[in-house]
Motif scaffolding. Sequence first.
Motif, PDB file in Angstrom:
ATOM      1  N   LEU A 101       0.827  -1.204   0.000  1.00  0.00           N
ATOM      2  CA  LEU A 101       0.000   0.000   0.000  1.00  0.00           C
ATOM      3  C   LEU A 101       0.867   1.262   0.000  1.00  0.00           C
ATOM      4  N   GLN A 102       1.909   1.262   0.824  1.00  0.00           N
ATOM      5  CA  GLN A 102       2.800   2.419   0.887  1.00  0.00           C
ATOM      6  C   GLN A 102       3.448   2.685  -0.467  1.00  0.00           C
ATOM      7  N   HIS A 108       1.395   7.352  -6.380  1.00  0.00           N
ATOM      8  CA  HIS A 108       0.246   8.231  -6.589  1.00  0.00           C
ATOM      9  C   HIS A 108       0.615   9.704  -6.406  1.00  0.00           C
ATOM     10  N   PHE A 109       1.424  10.001  -5.409  1.00  0.00           N
ATOM     11  CA  PHE A 109       1.732  11.393  -5.093  1.00  0.00           C
ATOM     12  C   PHE A 109       2.988  11.927  -5.778  1.00  0.00           C
ATOM     13  N   GLU A 110       3.684  11.075  -6.525  1.00  0.00           N
ATOM     14  CA  GLU A 110       4.873  11.528  -7.250  1.00  0.00           C
ATOM     15  C   GLU A 110       4.446  12.399  -8.437  1.00  0.00           C
ATOM     16  N   LYS A 111       4.989  13.600  -8.532  1.00  0.00           N
ATOM     17  CA  LYS A 111       4.602  14.541  -9.583  1.00  0.00           C
ATOM     18  C   LYS A 111       5.485  14.443 -10.824  1.00  0.00           C
ATOM     19  N   GLU A 118       9.838   5.317 -12.918  1.00  0.00           N
ATOM     20  CA  GLU A 118      10.864   4.537 -12.234  1.00  0.00           C
ATOM     21  C   GLU A 118      10.289   3.834 -11.006  1.00  0.00           C
ATOM     22  N   LEU A 119       9.497   4.557 -10.236  1.00  0.00           N
ATOM     23  CA  LEU A 119       8.878   3.975  -9.041  1.00  0.00           C
ATOM     24  C   LEU A 119       7.922   2.847  -9.417  1.00  0.00           C
TER      25      LEU A 119
END
Length: 210
Positions: A101-102, A108-111, A118-119
């Motif tokens: 989940l993390q 989700h929050f990476e802009k 990459e993530l």
Amino acid sequence: MPKHRIIYFNARGRAEPSRLVLSAAGVEFEDIRFTSEEWETEKATGKYHFGQLPCMETDGVMLSQSRAIARYLANEYGFAGRTNLEKAKVDIVMDTCEDLLQGMIKIHFEKDDAKKAELTTQYDKKVATTLASLEKMLTDNNGGDGFLVGDGVSLADLSFYSQMEYNLSSPILSSPNLLDSYPKLKALNARVAALPNIAAWLEKRPKTEF
């Protein structure tokens, strides 16, 4: 029987494993869902630990921290494991699902688009490694045609089911066929959803994206 109030936003999120435990146990509970605006007003009352959700109120006693709430309910209603070893195995699955989940939240929050890609690649590898390990854990438990820990459904299975709802239908990581390579886990996921009390909850709960 104590009266439980699960307090969260209008989402499955971190409250869903606790809702699933109560549903599996056949225990009625109040499903309190705040809008963001309502939460700001509620938070100002100071009665919510650490000013965050989810929380659970049980006979006037407020509990916080999602996994602490889920473990409390699992212990209360027989879904935590029968021995200390089983309880540890349940916690292993819970913590593993939290890791997944993390990872999703971070993406989700990476802009930055390049960093997000990459993530996502790293996350896909982690999911594959994790599911392979959980498939083995399940198979090692009496052949894998039952549940992850012991001989009955536990918080481990409910946590896994809750996490797979995200991984199988996430708008940021759409992987509807994710479990096809893990037949034991795929069958487990279906088995949990088919439990009468769980099926009833899945049918009546609010339909939400997350």
